[in-house]
Every structure is written in structure tokens, then in C-alpha cells.
Enzyme design. Structure first.
Site, PDB file in Angstrom:
ATOM      1  N   PRO A 181      43.920  26.357  51.269  1.00 39.02           N
ATOM      2  CG  PRO A 181      42.340  27.971  51.822  1.00 39.02           C
ATOM      3  CD  PRO A 181      42.698  26.546  52.050  1.00 39.02           C
ATOM      4  CD  GLU A 185      36.762  30.144  59.426  1.00 42.23           C
ATOM      5  OE1 GLU A 185      35.615  30.113  58.941  1.00 42.23           O
ATOM      6  OE2 GLU A 185      37.710  30.745  58.872  1.00 42.23           O
ATOM      7  NE  ARG A 234      46.450  11.894  33.642  1.00 46.00           N
ATOM      8  CZ  ARG A 234      47.508  12.362  32.976  1.00 46.00           C
ATOM      9  NH1 ARG A 234      48.475  12.966  33.624  1.00 46.00           N
ATOM     10  NH2 ARG A 234      47.595  12.211  31.670  1.00 46.00           N
ATOM     11  CG  ASP A 241      50.320  14.246  31.011  1.00 44.58           C
ATOM     12  OD1 ASP A 241      49.483  13.898  30.173  1.00 44.58           O
ATOM     13  OD2 ASP A 241      50.526  13.648  32.073  1.00 44.58           O
TER      14      ASP A 241
HETATM   15  C1  LIG Z   1      39.019  23.887  52.744  1.00 45.17           C
HETATM   16  O1  LIG Z   1      39.977  23.660  51.707  1.00 45.17           O
HETATM   17  C2  LIG Z   1      40.088  24.637  50.751  1.00 45.17           C
HETATM   18  O2  LIG Z   1      39.371  25.627  50.761  1.00 45.17           O
HETATM   19  C3  LIG Z   1      41.136  24.463  49.729  1.00 45.17           C
HETATM   20  C4  LIG Z   1      41.936  23.311  49.709  1.00 45.17           C
HETATM   21  C5  LIG Z   1      42.911  23.219  48.706  1.00 45.17           C
HETATM   22  N1  LIG Z   1      43.093  24.183  47.783  1.00 45.17           N
HETATM   23  C6  LIG Z   1      42.327  25.287  47.809  1.00 45.17           C
HETATM   24  N2  LIG Z   1      42.536  26.271  46.875  1.00 45.17           N
HETATM   25  C7  LIG Z   1      41.315  25.460  48.779  1.00 45.17           C
END
Ligand SMILES: COC(=O)c1ccnc(N)c1
Length: 250
Positions: free
Chosen positions: A92, A119, A161, A176
Site C-alpha cells: 500500500p 506487517e 493482456r 483502452d
Molecule cells: C499486503 O498488500 C497490500 O495490502 C497492498 C498491496 C498492493 N496495493 C495495495 N493497495 C495494498
């Protein structure tokens, strides 16, 4: 292209055996190798995590299993002729995954995915492999998942793709949403197919006109309308000149 995925839930990647990615694998356009991280643990509990230094909630994925797994994946890939690996770390806290990045990744010969749980992975793993290959820390949106495996499926689908010959109609990429060129930063407009009337709803007349220029203009206008409604943030990034050029082509 070769894809490797190291995960504690290898079965989560089963969808890579079906549909478009599955067909690309069957045709030999894509090699996918899924590895269970626990194969590189040697204690009775196959431990892959431990408590975080500095305290805090949750657990952190340990360096040793990842290091042994990635060294093994790299050795196998090189042994089978793959080259120029890139590490893809779904997180994230990564850079946004975009169509532009999907295009860039689709041009690389070898992607190694390291979806984390808990984590996250001890930072030293990324630091170690960043000395040997490009590392892309990638987020698929502003939300947190229980694990990165779902992100691997998303990224793989978007990249696969784009591989030559994977999509039946090579032209499909041109319009696209977010594709480079005149449609860059624009969402795709609506699509229609037979029957010509369904529950009293007819097809927009212009689509039946056979006038390619008018149809292209209508599609562009619909794309602009949808983008204005759903993604106004993209509008100022549109290149109006590209549309003028496209108009001339019509
Ligand atoms: C554990 O990975 C995630 O929570 C993750 C991975 C990639 N993009 C996200 N928004 C979250």
C-alpha cells in the site's frame, strides 16, 4: 516473459491457470512459476515471521526465508535462460499501479513478485535485491489488503493482456482506458452489441451510421463525458491536441 511469485499462499495464485493468463501460459507466451515461501524454512513450524524491532503491532516477515527463496528463484531463472529480472513488491506504500506502468512492465522479460502478509517484509530484503535488479514497489489503490497476492493477480492480468498476441485483437489496446495516445487519461466510453433493441432500449443511432469519423467523435465525446463525471482529476491531463489530430484522422 517469465513470472515468478513467492508466497505463503500458493493456491491463491490458481486463477493464473485460467482465462487470458492461462491461455497465454498454454501458448508458451508466459511462464508462471509459483513458489511456497515455506519451502525455504527449516524449523518445525515453518516460521516466516517474527515480532517487529522497535515494537508495535503485528509481525514482520523474516529475511532468511525470503533471501533463500529469491536466490533459488534467480538461480532457476538464469539457468533456464531468463535475464534482466525485476522485483515487484505489492504494497500500500508503493507507487500507484497505472496503465503506463503496466505497459512498462509488459516490456520486461522477467518479473519476480513478492506479495507480503502480516506487517510486511523486513526492509533489508528489498535493500539486498535492489543491488541486483530494479525494484518496483507498487500499490493497486489507496486501501490495505490482508496480503499482496490479490495485487499480484491484478498486476499480472493488466500486464499479460498487453503481451503481443495475447489479446485476439491487437487494436484492443488502442482504445483502452488510460492507453497512451489520444485516449491517454480518458476513461473508455460505453459499449453496445446485438440485439439492436433490448427491453425497448435501442443502440445510439450514430453507431449504426457506418460513418467512422462520426462514430470516433461520438466515442471520444462519451469518453470525455464519463471521465468528467467519474475522474475529473484526469481531465486537465488530457491532451486536447491529440483529439484534434484524431479528428483529422477521422
Ligand atoms: C499486503 O498488500 C497490500 O495490502 C497492498 C498491496 C498492493 N496495493 C495495495 N493497495 C495494498
Amino acid at each position: 516473459m517469465r513470472l515468478d511469485v513467492v508466497t505463503i499462499f500458493p493456491e491463491y495464485l490458481d486463477p493464473l491457470n485460467v482465462s487470458l493468463v492461462g491461455k497465454a501460459r498454454a501458448r508458451g507466451q508466459l511462464g508462471v512459476h509459483v513458489h511456497d515461501l515455506r519451502d525455504w524454512t527449516y524449523d518445525r513450524h515453518n516460521t516466516v515471521d517474527d515480532t517487529p524491532y522497535g515494537g508495535g503491532p503485528g509481525m514482520v516477515m523474516k529475511t532468511e526465508p525470503w533471501g533463500d527463496a529469491l536466490d533459488s528463484v534467480l538461480a532457476d531463472g538464469y539457468e533456464h535462460g531468463s535475464h534482466e529480472p525485476a522485483l515487484i513488491v505489492p504494497t500500500p506504500s508503493g507507487r500507484p499501479f497505472t496503465q503506463e506502468l503496466a505497459v512498462h512492465l509488459s516490456e520486461r522479460p522477467w518479473l519476480i513478485f513478492t506479495p507480503a502478509r502480516y506487517e510486511g517484509i523486513d526492509r533489508r530484503v528489498v535493500d539486498e535485491y535492489a543491488t541486483r535488479m530494479p525494484v518496483y514497489e507498487v500499490s493497486i489503490g489507496d486501501y490495505v489488503l490482508a496480503g499482496g497476492e490479490a495485487a499480484v493477480l491484478v498486476i499480472t492480468e493488466a500486464v499479460a493482456r498487453l503481451l503481443p498476441g495475447v489479446l485476439g485483437n491487437a487494436e484492443s489496446h488502442r482504445d483502452d482506458s488510460f492507453a497512451p495516445g489520444a485516449m491517454a487519461n480518458l476513461l473508455e466510453g460505453p459499449v453496445h452489441t446485438k440485439p439492436p433493441v433490448w427491453r425497448g432500449r435501442e443502440i445510439p443511432e450514430v453507431l449504426l451510421s457506418g460513418h467512422h469519423g462520426k462514430i470516433a467523435r461520438w466515442r471520444r465525446d462519451e469518453a470525455l463525458r464519463r471521465t468528467t463525471t467519474n475522474r475529473p482529476d484526469l481531465i486537465e491531463r488530457c491532451d486536447p491536441k491529440a483529439f484534434d489530430k484524431k479528428d483529422r484522422e477521422m
